[in-house]
Design a protein around this motif. Structure first.
Motif, PDB file in Angstrom:
ATOM      1  N   ASN A 165      37.609  46.537  28.322  1.00  0.00           N
ATOM      2  CA  ASN A 165      37.812  46.444  29.765  1.00  0.00           C
ATOM      3  C   ASN A 165      39.132  47.100  30.173  1.00  0.00           C
ATOM      4  O   ASN A 165      39.195  47.818  31.184  1.00  0.00           O
ATOM      5  N   LYS A 166      40.162  46.845  29.396  1.00  0.00           N
ATOM      6  CA  LYS A 166      41.485  47.411  29.698  1.00  0.00           C
ATOM      7  C   LYS A 166      41.439  48.930  29.663  1.00  0.00           C
ATOM      8  O   LYS A 166      41.953  49.606  30.576  1.00  0.00           O
ATOM      9  N   VAL A 169      39.404  50.458  32.634  1.00  0.00           N
ATOM     10  CA  VAL A 169      40.165  50.411  33.895  1.00  0.00           C
ATOM     11  C   VAL A 169      41.216  51.511  33.910  1.00  0.00           C
ATOM     12  O   VAL A 169      41.420  52.188  34.932  1.00  0.00           O
ATOM     13  N   CYS A 172      39.635  54.864  34.588  1.00  0.00           N
ATOM     14  CA  CYS A 172      39.226  54.976  35.997  1.00  0.00           C
ATOM     15  C   CYS A 172      40.408  55.273  36.912  1.00  0.00           C
ATOM     16  O   CYS A 172      40.225  55.775  38.027  1.00  0.00           O
ATOM     17  N   LYS A 175      42.562  49.485  38.877  1.00  0.00           N
ATOM     18  CA  LYS A 175      41.597  48.744  39.685  1.00  0.00           C
ATOM     19  C   LYS A 175      41.649  49.102  41.167  1.00  0.00           C
ATOM     20  O   LYS A 175      40.706  48.815  41.907  1.00  0.00           O
ATOM     21  N   TYR A 180      37.249  53.452  40.345  1.00  0.00           N
ATOM     22  CA  TYR A 180      36.971  52.103  39.832  1.00  0.00           C
ATOM     23  C   TYR A 180      36.158  51.303  40.843  1.00  0.00           C
ATOM     24  O   TYR A 180      35.239  50.564  40.474  1.00  0.00           O
ATOM     25  N   SER A 184      32.856  52.759  38.540  1.00  0.00           N
ATOM     26  CA  SER A 184      33.421  52.336  37.253  1.00  0.00           C
ATOM     27  C   SER A 184      32.345  52.122  36.194  1.00  0.00           C
ATOM     28  O   SER A 184      32.602  52.248  34.988  1.00  0.00           O
TER      29      SER A 184
END
Length: 243
Positions: A165-166, A169, A172, A175, A180, A184
């Motif tokens: 997930n990190k 992000v 992208c 956040k 994103y 995303s």
């Protein structure tokens, strides 16, 4: 988890388990376990007759039904086809149970064969300790190998998910980035595709424990394709989006 004493028993001076116990622990139909054993026994390519011994048991109605005893080699041969995290945990239980039962049998045999002289007894005990240390070392290596070949546990899956997930992000643009907020999913899908292709697995949680550190490094260093990176840059450069 099962009680180890129920998994492996001593029969005719040998550590064995039964097809019934294997079927119960691995949640398999007993007739299918029987079929798997007999397919090996009837195949001329496998010399496994010494690994299995046909016997019978009485069911609740008193009827006699077929079952098989199997030694450590027979169990290993059959259980190799059982996959998944739960199956691997039970395989480790069986290995520990076989080790304990075989250790008990060896001790009983050593007591029976003790020489009458004090010097002979001391020599035999010293030799037994050496052999026991060698056996325990081999058993520990077997267990370590199985653990490494098994799938990652829940803690490792959580850590891998956080790393994934990190990184997604970051790729992208954060956040708050346009990409994103709108697209995303494309980055997550691309990362998942490359990850599974690299480690040759069908899903994240099928990753082997021995590959966990390499997987974290892969995720942390992952970059999207040139085309996807260009699309990310173009979307993030836009100031007014039609959402």
């Amino acid at each position: 988890m099962s009680e180890l004493k129920d998994l492996v028993i001593m029969k005719d001076g040998q550590a064995v388990t039964t097809s019934l116990e294997v079927a119960k622990i691995f949640e398999k139909r007993h007739d299918r376990v029987i079929r798997a054993i007999e397919s090996k026994l009837t195949d001329p390519n496998f010399g496994v007759s010494e690994m299995f011994c046909e016997s019978t048991y009485a069911d609740a109605s008193g009827k006699q039904n077929k079952m098989y005893y199997m030694n450590r080699d027979g169990f290993t041969f059959i259980a190799m086809g059982f996959t998944g995290r739960k199956a691997d945990e039970f395989k480790l239980e069986y290995i520990e149970a076989f080790n304990k039962m075989e250790s008990y049998i060896r001790k009983q045999e050593a007591v029976k064969q003790l020489p009458q002289t004090p010097e002979g007894q001391i020599r035999l005990l010293l030799e037994s300790n050496v052999h026991m240390d060698e056996r325990m070392t081999n058993a520990e290596e077997d267990i370590a190998l199985l653990k490494n070949k098994s799938e990652i546990d829940s803690t490792q899956r959580f850590q891998l998910q956080k790393a994934r997930n990190k990184r997604a992000v970051e790729v992208c643009g954060g956040k708050d980035s346009n990409f994103y907020k709108t697209k995303s999913r494309k980055v997550f899908m691309a990362l998942a595709h490359d990850f599974k292709e690299y480690f040759e697995i069908p899903r994240y949680d099928a990753l082997r424990k021995e590959d966990f550190n390499k997987a974290i490094e892969f995720v942390d260093g992952w970059y999207p394709s040139v085309l996807l990176k260009r699309e990310i840059d173009e979307v993030n450069a836009q100031t007014n989006l039609d959402i």
